[in-house]
Design a protein around this motif. Structure first.
Motif, PDB file in Angstrom:
ATOM      1  N   ASP A 175       0.860  -1.174   0.000  1.00 60.69           N
ATOM      2  CA  ASP A 175       0.000   0.000   0.000  1.00 60.69           C
ATOM      3  C   ASP A 175       0.905   1.236   0.000  1.00 60.69           C
ATOM      4  O   ASP A 175       2.087   1.135  -0.337  1.00 60.69           O
ATOM      5  CB  ASP A 175      -0.989  -0.027   1.169  1.00 60.69           C
ATOM      6  N   TRP A 176       0.372   2.398   0.355  1.00 63.66           N
ATOM      7  CA  TRP A 176       1.084   3.653   0.122  1.00 63.66           C
ATOM      8  C   TRP A 176       1.238   4.469   1.403  1.00 63.66           C
ATOM      9  O   TRP A 176       0.369   4.425   2.286  1.00 63.66           O
ATOM     10  CB  TRP A 176       0.330   4.485  -0.923  1.00 63.66           C
ATOM     11  N   SER A 274      -3.838  -0.645  -3.595  1.00 66.00           N
ATOM     12  CA  SER A 274      -2.611  -1.396  -3.346  1.00 66.00           C
ATOM     13  C   SER A 274      -2.261  -2.214  -4.590  1.00 66.00           C
ATOM     14  O   SER A 274      -3.054  -2.338  -5.531  1.00 66.00           O
ATOM     15  CB  SER A 274      -2.792  -2.304  -2.136  1.00 66.00           C
TER      16      SER A 274
END
Length: 308
Positions: A175-176, A274
């Motif tokens: 994810d980020w 994601s």
């Protein structure tokens, strides 16, 4: 030996080579037949065929058994070498012994993987396979061709364009996060969406991940104020450490840079899809022992381990 129609000498059947070897060793048609699990008349027929093909009696009866002729003496090393080669071809699995192997492996990866994956992989290989040399190759339009040709062994990353003819294995999901100077003058603790829109950004403009981020920003109608564009992550930590800029990047890269450069890792203030990081290899090398070993190492180190 009679030439065949195409001008080449006819190949001997394996059973005739085995008979030749056993007759030489036992000096007995009866004993050779027992070892071959055949009747004596059948073995006599095979011997007649062998004599015809090789143009020589090969073995003659004497009080001490079937004795080889000079031509048989000359041919037995060749016959035994051929049998040994056939046995190896049928039974030998060319294994890979990492402790003694000397081989070069090329792994295509992003420069983010140079930061996150390569150090662990290199440390493991140096400790378990000291004769192995690693080469980090780029992921680009030629990656598929390089994997197919064997110029590269595996590729690590998000490479959706690799299709038919390639195997893949999911290693972990990304994810980020956002990354900023730990002493950023306006961000302390939480990064709000207003903060995100107000601050200056570093844009990473290469790779499939950057396209995922760009699509998420467009869907949300977020227009970042880009101050600096970089083709990759080289120099990113130093720039963040000396400016008030922020960057949005995959979690694994962000957390690794955060630890090594004492930067602040912040939750992203809006959702970004994601993606999965996979290892890819071509079907031609699916059963190659060295390739299997390398894939096993990567799976052991990175499988389902998001932040490592």
């Amino acid at each position: 030996m009679n030439p065949s129609a195409d001008g080449d000498a006819p190949l001997l059947e394996v059973k005739l080579l085995r008979l030749f070897d056993l007759l030489y060793s036992t000096h007995s048609v009866t004993h050779a037949a027992e070892l071959l699990g055949q009747s004596q008349p059948t073995v006599s027929i095979w011997l007649a065929r062998l004599r015809e093909q090789l143009g020589d009696p090969l073995f003659v009866r004497t009080p001490s058994g079937m004795q080889p002729t000079p031509r048989a003496e000359a041919l037995i090393p060749i016959a035994r070498s051929a049998l040994e080669s056939l046995r190896k071809l049928a039974t030998e699995d060319a294994g890979f012994e990492p402790a003694t192997a000397e081989r070069r492996f090329c792994i295509c990866m992003t420069d983010a993987s140079h930061i996150t994956l390569l150090p662990q992989l290199l440390a493991h290989v140096r400790s378990t396979a000291p004769g192995v040399r690693l080469e980090a190759g780029r992921i680009d339009a030629t990656t598929g061709e390089r994997l197919q040709s064997g110029e590269a062994d595996i590729a690590l990353g998000l490479i959706p364009e690799l299709g038919a003819g390639f195997y893949q294995q999911v290693l972990f999901t990304q994810d980020w996060v956002c990354l900023a100077n730990r002493h950023h003058p306006r961000i302390d603790g939480e990064l709000t969406l207003d903060d995100y829109c107000r601050e200056g950004h570093i844009g990473i403009v290469s790779g499939t991940g950057s396209r995922i981020l760009a699509s998420a920003l467009e869907d949300r109608g977020i227009d970042r104020r880009i101050v600096l564009e970089l083709p990759g992550f080289l120099g990113l930590a130093a720039i963040l450490s000396t400016t008030d800029l922020i960057v949005t990047l995959p979690r694994q890269t962000g957390e690794t840079l955060g630890r090594t450069a004492d930067l602040r890792v912040l939750p992203c203030p809006f959702p970004i899809p994601s993606f999965t990081v996979k290892q890819h290899w071509h079907a031609r090398y699916h059963h190659d022992a060295g390739n299997r070993w390398l894939r096993g190492v990567c799976a052991g180190l990175f499988l389902h381990n998001r932040t490592n």
